[in-house]
Design a protein around this motif. Sequence first.
Motif, PDB file in Angstrom:
ATOM      1  N   LEU A 203       1.177  62.863 -16.797  1.00  0.00           N
ATOM      2  CA  LEU A 203       0.001  63.332 -17.524  1.00  0.00           C
ATOM      3  C   LEU A 203      -0.241  62.604 -18.840  1.00  0.00           C
ATOM      4  CD1 LEU A 203       0.189  67.229 -17.194  1.00  0.00           C
ATOM      5  CD2 LEU A 203      -1.625  65.742 -16.329  1.00  0.00           C
ATOM      6  N   ASN A 204       0.821  62.210 -19.505  1.00  0.00           N
ATOM      7  CA  ASN A 204       0.674  61.709 -20.863  1.00  0.00           C
ATOM      8  C   ASN A 204      -0.252  60.506 -20.938  1.00  0.00           C
ATOM      9  OD1 ASN A 204       1.341  61.963 -23.636  1.00  0.00           O
ATOM     10  ND2 ASN A 204       2.739  60.237 -23.474  1.00  0.00           N
ATOM     11  N   ASP A 205      -1.201  60.572 -21.871  1.00  0.00           N
ATOM     12  CA  ASP A 205      -2.192  59.510 -22.099  1.00  0.00           C
ATOM     13  C   ASP A 205      -3.179  59.371 -20.951  1.00  0.00           C
ATOM     14  OD1 ASP A 205      -3.391  57.644 -23.733  1.00  0.00           O
ATOM     15  OD2 ASP A 205      -2.134  55.986 -23.067  1.00  0.00           O
ATOM     16  N   GLN A 206      -3.382  60.431 -20.178  1.00  0.00           N
ATOM     17  CA  GLN A 206      -4.348  60.403 -19.088  1.00  0.00           C
ATOM     18  C   GLN A 206      -5.711  60.919 -19.548  1.00  0.00           C
ATOM     19  OE1 GLN A 206      -3.866  59.110 -15.841  1.00  0.00           O
ATOM     20  NE2 GLN A 206      -2.119  58.306 -17.016  1.00  0.00           N
ATOM     21  N   THR A 207      -6.762  60.343 -18.969  1.00  0.00           N
ATOM     22  CA  THR A 207      -8.131  60.821 -19.174  1.00  0.00           C
ATOM     23  C   THR A 207      -8.606  61.375 -17.835  1.00  0.00           C
ATOM     24  OG1 THR A 207      -8.579  59.175 -20.893  1.00  0.00           O
ATOM     25  CG2 THR A 207     -10.481  60.174 -19.791  1.00  0.00           C
ATOM     26  N   ILE A 208      -8.972  62.641 -17.845  1.00  0.00           N
ATOM     27  CA  ILE A 208      -9.323  63.350 -16.618  1.00  0.00           C
ATOM     28  C   ILE A 208     -10.772  63.800 -16.694  1.00  0.00           C
ATOM     29  CG2 ILE A 208      -8.811  65.347 -15.167  1.00  0.00           C
ATOM     30  CD1 ILE A 208      -5.937  65.250 -16.386  1.00  0.00           C
ATOM     31  N   THR A 209     -11.576  63.346 -15.753  1.00  0.00           N
ATOM     32  CA  THR A 209     -12.984  63.777 -15.692  1.00  0.00           C
ATOM     33  C   THR A 209     -13.059  65.111 -14.966  1.00  0.00           C
ATOM     34  OG1 THR A 209     -13.793  61.507 -15.707  1.00  0.00           O
ATOM     35  CG2 THR A 209     -15.302  63.197 -14.914  1.00  0.00           C
ATOM     36  N   LEU A 210     -13.670  66.091 -15.604  1.00  0.00           N
ATOM     37  CA  LEU A 210     -13.766  67.422 -15.030  1.00  0.00           C
ATOM     38  C   LEU A 210     -14.738  67.446 -13.864  1.00  0.00           C
ATOM     39  CD1 LEU A 210     -13.920  69.440 -18.366  1.00  0.00           C
ATOM     40  CD2 LEU A 210     -11.918  69.072 -16.914  1.00  0.00           C
ATOM     41  N   SER A 211     -14.347  68.158 -12.812  1.00  0.00           N
ATOM     42  CA  SER A 211     -15.237  68.284 -11.658  1.00  0.00           C
ATOM     43  C   SER A 211     -14.998  69.617 -10.989  1.00  0.00           C
ATOM     44  CB  SER A 211     -14.964  67.149 -10.676  1.00  0.00           C
ATOM     45  OG  SER A 211     -13.624  67.166 -10.235  1.00  0.00           O
TER      46      SER A 211
END
Length: 211
Positions: A203-211
């Motif tokens: 997870l660390n330093d991840q960018t997650i687009t919400l859907s």
Amino acid sequence: MNRTVLLAGASSAAGLTTARALLDAGARVIATGRSPQRLAQLSDAGAQTEVADATSLAEMTELAERVGAVDGVVSLVGGWRGGGGLAGQTDEDFDALLPALQAVRATSRAFDAAIRTSDAGRFAIVSSTVVERPLAGGANYASMKAASETWARAVAQGYAKAARDAGATLQAASVVFRADGGLDADALARAVVGLWDADAAELNDQTITLS
């Protein structure tokens, strides 16, 4: 889900939805805001509420010392102002958007030790896909989100370095959630609850687009 999660600036609809999802999952939720009246609905839902300004390092530090161990901090201070092309990007609008960045800075600093001490510490912010395609009419907003993302990524590097220097397994993660268009409160709530479903190293330093 035996976790304690602090939602900073939680008196919005997204904050209430996220708090309820965490509570339903078995978490202890601490919700902050500046208005006791707006925090009442969070208290009614079962959250511990704290009247505190998430943009203030002093107030967040005092809160961190008082509440003790936490496993997650989610900065929810937001807002939008824009329009009018580049000429319409006023200083007043910029100043109105600044608290979102200030909250990211203050909460990450105040709760840094607590997150790194947890066996599954999580720090998360809410950004927007506009940082990938900024428009002149939203330059103030996109710039503030980009700055917040940069700070969150620096937090991620700090977690990784602290673990590496200690010769320990990484247990803390800093994550950026990006909303594509308007913020979907249910999507955010699911994503926040899901922060503890993956290892910190993933997870660390991840960018997650919400859907």
